[in-house]
Design a protein around this motif. Structure first.
Motif, mmCIF file in Angstrom:
data_model
loop_
_atom_site.group_PDB
_atom_site.id
_atom_site.type_symbol
_atom_site.label_atom_id
_atom_site.label_comp_id
_atom_site.label_asym_id
_atom_site.label_seq_id
_atom_site.Cartn_x
_atom_site.Cartn_y
_atom_site.Cartn_z
ATOM 1 N N ASP A 31 9.572 11.326 -16.450
ATOM 2 C CA ASP A 31 8.571 10.939 -17.463
ATOM 3 C C ASP A 31 8.096 9.485 -17.477
ATOM 4 O O ASP A 31 8.466 8.543 -18.304
ATOM 5 C CB ASP A 31 9.294 11.080 -18.782
ATOM 6 N N GLU B 206 6.206 13.405 -27.136
ATOM 7 C CA GLU B 206 6.074 14.602 -25.959
ATOM 8 C C GLU B 206 4.984 15.665 -26.559
ATOM 9 O O GLU B 206 5.003 15.936 -27.615
ATOM 10 C CB GLU B 206 7.367 15.384 -26.134
ATOM 11 N N HIS C 278 12.009 12.979 -23.664
ATOM 12 C CA HIS C 278 12.067 11.512 -23.488
ATOM 13 C C HIS C 278 13.173 10.857 -24.219
ATOM 14 O O HIS C 278 13.662 9.609 -23.591
ATOM 15 C CB HIS C 278 10.732 10.840 -24.327
ATOM 16 N N SER D 53 12.694 9.012 -20.752
ATOM 17 C CA SER D 53 11.777 8.191 -20.102
ATOM 18 C C SER D 53 12.299 6.807 -20.204
ATOM 19 O O SER D 53 13.143 6.614 -20.977
ATOM 20 C CB SER D 53 10.416 8.365 -21.416
ATOM 21 N N GLU E 255 11.046 6.515 -30.464
ATOM 22 C CA GLU E 255 11.962 6.167 -29.189
ATOM 23 C C GLU E 255 12.428 4.769 -29.373
ATOM 24 O O GLU E 255 13.264 4.420 -28.672
ATOM 25 C CB GLU E 255 11.091 6.288 -28.033
#
Length: 408
Positions: A8, A198, A227, A243, A251
């Motif tokens: 990713d 995502e 991720h 990721s 995130e």
């Protein structure tokens, strides 16, 4: 053999119209050092190399520069396509890259044996075999005879994924007996935690794949798509590396990482944290609190930190909206940028002011969320609503996977 698992990368990603090219460059520089320091012999990249199916020329240039840097380390590379990637674009230079010991599998091959890659160690003997399975598209998984109901389509996708992994396992077992085997995959496994960045896959994530369906043959399964780094409860060690850089504000608290395996010791990977190159900050409060928090920021990052601002007030006040705009326009703190702002008035008012009363902005919503709102207003029975939503999800996946051949 020492193996590094990542996924990713999303080269070309923009976060609120802010390019993340410098973040990826810093990650690749760090990754090269990590590979050297840990004597990595094999690098696995499990899909979503690019953010768009038809990436910009800058994104493609960054991709090839990254591969050249990694190639100079004398490390073998296996890279598979994800749902964001164009299979044709990834596969196009495959012959050339294979000569450089880089194996790129953008799409599932008609003969699945072509996805099974033996890896020789320093002794010259095959030490590991990898089932390099990319994102499995609808055409890879279902036939016209698989049924037309919503539940039939979901089950056909799940069984298609399972059969693909079982078939790959059987080939590894038959052609490379007694040699450790790894599998790569790009999919949505049931029970995992997601983030905002995502894209829903396989009928809006409804065809969630049970990890037990991978079987118990492979020594390790290296997954991509989710991720947030996490372990999947399968019959064998199964992990999402996540990721390597934050791709959304959801995130911002994740510890980004890569995973390292040593086949001579254990199939449980070691988690290696990726440095934080920039922070994503979500700052909330009333107007006075925002002014105070912004004035106290301290920069200790390589790149500009990005800020999402939310003003929360009890009552609607046009003056405060004006003051917030001024605060944003006059903000000039080295090392920080405000890239998004929103307003939430707790006591919502009727009329025009309701536009400011904490309602989500259209740009913050995914197409599926907008469609669900519309669907909820229609007097359909539950089964019919499911069929309509399933059809919408499939149309969205088709749209997202469309390629522009003349630009490839």
């Amino acid at each position: 053999m020492k193996i590094l698992h990542t996924a990713d990368w999303h080269i070309g990603k923009k976060l609120h119209k802010h390019d993340l090219y410098p973040d990826f460059d810093l990650f690749i520089n760090w990754l090269c050092n990590c590979i050297q320091e840990n004597d990595i012999e094999l690098l696995l990249i499990s899909g979503d190399v690019f953010d768009l199916a038809n990436p910009s020329s800058d994104a493609r240039k960054q991709y090839y520069k990254a591969l050249l840097k990694l190639r100079n380390l004398d490390c073998k590379i296996i890279l598979t396509g994800g749902n964001h990637d164009s299979p044709a674009m990834l596969d196009a230079p495959g012959e050339i890259l294979r000569e450089l010991e880089m194996h790129v599998v953008g799409s599932l091959r008609e003969n699945i044996e072509e996805c099974i890659i033996p890896i020789k160690g320093k002794s010259g003997e095959t030490e590991i075999v990898v089932a390099a399975l990319p994102y499995l598209r609808d055409a890879d998984l279902r036939s016209a005879a698989d049924g037309n109901t919503y539940e039939d389509r979901l089950e056909a996708i799940r069984m298609g994924i399972q059969n693909t992994f079982f078939c790959a396992a059987e080939i590894c077992k038959t052609k490379y007996p007694n040699i450790p085997a790894l599998a790569m995959g790009h999919l949505y496994a049931a029970g995992v935690e997601t983030s905002e960045s995502e894209r829903d896959i396989q009928i809006g994530n409804q065809a969630a794949f049970q990890a037990s369906q991978f079987g118990d043959f492979f020594n390790y399964i290296a997954l991509g798509h989710i991720h947030k780094p996490q372990k999947v409860n399968g019959l064998v060690p199964t992990y999402y590396s996540g990721s390597p850089i934050p791709l959304s504000f959801s995130e911002r608290k994740d510890e980004k990482r890569v995973l390292i395996l040593d086949s001579g010791k254990s199939w449980i990977p070691e988690s290696i944290p990726v440095p934080i190159f920039r922070k994503l900050l979500k700052i909330s409060g009333d107007l006075n609190e925002l002014q105070t928090k912004l004035s106290q920021l301290i920069n200790n990052s390589s790149l500009n930190n990005l800020i999402e601002l939310e003003m929360i007030e009890e009552q609607y006040d046009a003056t405060k909206l004006y003051e917030l705009d001024k605060l944003i326009q006059n903000f000039n703190s080295p090392g920080f940028e405000i890239v998004k702002s929103r307003v939430n008035f707790k006591n919502k008012l009727s009329g025009a002011s309701e536009l400011y009363a904490g309602r989500p902005q259209l740009e913050d919503l995914k197409p599926r969320e907008v469609f669900l709102e519309l669907l909820a207003k229609k007097p359909y029975e539950t089964d019919i609503s499911k069929e309509i939503l399933g059809a919408f999800d499939e149309l969205m996946e088709d749209l997202q996977q469309q390629e522009t051949p003349n630009e490839l």
